[in-house]
Enzyme design. Structure first.
Site, PDB file in Angstrom:
ATOM      1  N   ASN A 235       0.837  -1.202   0.000  1.00  0.00           N
ATOM      2  CA  ASN A 235       0.000   0.000   0.000  1.00  0.00           C
ATOM      3  C   ASN A 235       0.871   1.252   0.000  1.00  0.00           C
ATOM      4  O   ASN A 235       1.951   1.286   0.599  1.00  0.00           O
ATOM      5  CB  ASN A 235      -1.036  -0.006   1.134  1.00  0.00           C
ATOM      6  CG  ASN A 235      -0.494  -0.335   2.496  1.00  0.00           C
ATOM      7  OD1 ASN A 235       0.543  -0.970   2.635  1.00  0.00           O
ATOM      8  ND2 ASN A 235      -1.198   0.092   3.522  1.00  0.00           N
ATOM      9  N   ILE A 236       0.399   2.253  -0.719  1.00  0.00           N
ATOM     10  CA  ILE A 236       1.129   3.518  -0.899  1.00  0.00           C
ATOM     11  C   ILE A 236       0.167   4.649  -0.567  1.00  0.00           C
ATOM     12  O   ILE A 236      -0.817   4.871  -1.292  1.00  0.00           O
ATOM     13  CB  ILE A 236       1.640   3.641  -2.351  1.00  0.00           C
ATOM     14  CG1 ILE A 236       2.526   2.437  -2.704  1.00  0.00           C
ATOM     15  CG2 ILE A 236       2.405   4.959  -2.528  1.00  0.00           C
ATOM     16  CD1 ILE A 236       2.903   2.339  -4.184  1.00  0.00           C
ATOM     17  N   GLU A 237       0.428   5.323   0.550  1.00  0.00           N
ATOM     18  CA  GLU A 237      -0.508   6.352   1.017  1.00  0.00           C
ATOM     19  C   GLU A 237      -0.095   7.738   0.552  1.00  0.00           C
ATOM     20  O   GLU A 237       0.960   7.922  -0.060  1.00  0.00           O
ATOM     21  CB  GLU A 237      -0.604   6.264   2.553  1.00  0.00           C
ATOM     22  CG  GLU A 237      -1.138   4.897   2.975  1.00  0.00           C
ATOM     23  CD  GLU A 237      -1.319   4.741   4.473  1.00  0.00           C
ATOM     24  OE1 GLU A 237      -0.758   5.542   5.246  1.00  0.00           O
ATOM     25  OE2 GLU A 237      -2.035   3.788   4.849  1.00  0.00           O
TER      26      GLU A 237
ATOM     27  N   CYS B 141      -4.263   0.706  -2.194  1.00  0.00           N
ATOM     28  CA  CYS B 141      -4.064  -0.540  -1.442  1.00  0.00           C
ATOM     29  C   CYS B 141      -3.061  -1.459  -2.148  1.00  0.00           C
ATOM     30  O   CYS B 141      -2.872  -1.389  -3.366  1.00  0.00           O
ATOM     31  CB  CYS B 141      -5.379  -1.295  -1.313  1.00  0.00           C
ATOM     32  SG  CYS B 141      -6.600  -0.497  -0.285  1.00  0.00           S
TER      33      CYS B 141
ATOM     34  N   GLU C 281      -3.259  -4.598  -2.862  1.00  0.00           N
ATOM     35  CA  GLU C 281      -3.851  -5.487  -3.872  1.00  0.00           C
ATOM     36  C   GLU C 281      -3.908  -4.803  -5.232  1.00  0.00           C
ATOM     37  O   GLU C 281      -3.574  -5.375  -6.260  1.00  0.00           O
ATOM     38  CB  GLU C 281      -5.279  -5.883  -3.465  1.00  0.00           C
ATOM     39  CG  GLU C 281      -5.374  -6.725  -2.214  1.00  0.00           C
ATOM     40  CD  GLU C 281      -5.549  -5.913  -0.947  1.00  0.00           C
ATOM     41  OE1 GLU C 281      -4.936  -4.837  -0.819  1.00  0.00           O
ATOM     42  OE2 GLU C 281      -6.294  -6.365  -0.064  1.00  0.00           O
TER      43      GLU C 281
ATOM     44  N   CYS D 248     -10.457  -4.511   1.009  1.00  0.00           N
ATOM     45  CA  CYS D 248     -11.516  -3.500   1.027  1.00  0.00           C
ATOM     46  C   CYS D 248     -12.431  -3.667  -0.189  1.00  0.00           C
ATOM     47  O   CYS D 248     -12.110  -4.388  -1.143  1.00  0.00           O
ATOM     48  CB  CYS D 248     -10.907  -2.088   1.053  1.00  0.00           C
ATOM     49  SG  CYS D 248     -10.347  -1.492  -0.547  1.00  0.00           S
TER      50      CYS D 248
ATOM     51  N   CYS E   6     -10.931  -2.770  -3.681  1.00  0.00           N
ATOM     52  CA  CYS E   6     -10.026  -3.804  -4.209  1.00  0.00           C
ATOM     53  C   CYS E   6     -10.814  -5.012  -4.710  1.00  0.00           C
ATOM     54  O   CYS E   6     -10.468  -5.598  -5.742  1.00  0.00           O
ATOM     55  CB  CYS E   6      -9.015  -4.228  -3.157  1.00  0.00           C
ATOM     56  SG  CYS E   6      -7.738  -2.978  -2.913  1.00  0.00           S
TER      57      CYS E   6
HETATM   58  N1  THU Z   1      -5.164  -1.615   2.934  1.00  0.00           N
HETATM   59  C1  THU Z   1      -4.624  -2.415   1.966  1.00  0.00           C
HETATM   60  O1  THU Z   1      -3.615  -2.062   1.339  1.00  0.00           O
HETATM   61  N2  THU Z   1      -5.223  -3.602   1.720  1.00  0.00           N
HETATM   62  C2  THU Z   1      -6.242  -4.127   2.455  1.00  0.00           C
HETATM   63  O2  THU Z   1      -6.674  -5.243   2.187  1.00  0.00           O
HETATM   64  C3  THU Z   1      -6.805  -3.357   3.573  1.00  0.00           C
HETATM   65  C4  THU Z   1      -6.368  -1.946   3.673  1.00  0.00           C
HETATM   66  C5  THU Z   1      -4.472  -0.359   3.260  1.00  0.00           C
HETATM   67  C6  THU Z   1      -5.160   0.929   2.910  1.00  0.00           C
HETATM   68  C7  THU Z   1      -4.474   1.881   3.857  1.00  0.00           C
HETATM   69  O3  THU Z   1      -3.219   2.267   3.308  1.00  0.00           O
HETATM   70  C8  THU Z   1      -4.194   1.063   5.095  1.00  0.00           C
HETATM   71  O4  THU Z   1      -4.245  -0.297   4.655  1.00  0.00           O
HETATM   72  C9  THU Z   1      -5.194   1.260   6.222  1.00  0.00           C
HETATM   73  O5  THU Z   1      -6.503   1.151   5.778  1.00  0.00           O
END
Ligand code: THU
Length: 136
Positions: A43-45, A54, A56, A87, A90
């Site tokens: 995941n890259i925020e 996310c 995935e 989520c 995804c």
């Molecule tokens: N996130 C994912 O990358 N995949 C998931 O299956 C659940 C949530 C990430 C999104 C965000 O960067 C962090 O987790 C918290 O929600």
């Protein structure tokens, strides 16, 4: 090692590359193609929170950008109490590219594993075939 174990390991490894200054919740994903290639994602925020992506979707987009279309198996890992549930966004992206019988392994750092099919993860999903021509 089975492909499942390899994928889970790859997901755990790429999880260390997650850019998560806001949630501090790293996630890793690994996607195997039918031809045997593996693409990974973390995941890259972003400071503008909603544009974060996310793990995935990063893995799927990497694969698509590399010309892949046929997928066999995916693994997702996070530090959750239960195997990490992807989520809704995804799930929708997965359903665009994964067949209904595609296998997805959801896991955590305790090595709990829940294996589901695409159809179990997102039943009755909106599909490209549901799009109709715009009415004139
Ligand atoms: N996130 C994912 O990358 N995949 C998931 O299956 C659940 C949530 C990430 C999104 C965000 O960067 C962090 O987790 C918290 O929600």
């Amino acid at each position: 090692m089975t492909t499942k174990d390899d994928l889970l390991e790859a997901a755990k490894l790429i999880r260390n590359r997650a850019y998560v200054p806001y949630s501090a919740f790293p996630v890793g994903a690994a996607l195997r193609t039918k031809s045997g290639n593996t693409y990974t994602g973390c995941n890259i925020e972003n400071a503008a929170y909603p544009v974060s992506c996310c793990a995935e979707r990063v893995a799927i987009f990497q694969a698509i950008a590399n010309g892949e279309r046929d997928f066999a198996e995916m693994a997702v890992v996070a530090d959750t109490d239960r195997p990490v549930p992807p989520c809704g966004s995804c799930r929708q992206v997965m359903s665009e590219f994964f067949k209904t019988d595609m296998i997805i392994h959801l896991s955590n750092l305790k090595d709990d594993i829940k294996t589901v099919t695409m159809e179990e993860l997102l039943p009755f999903s909106f599909q490209p075939s549901d799009l109709t021509e715009p009415k004139a």
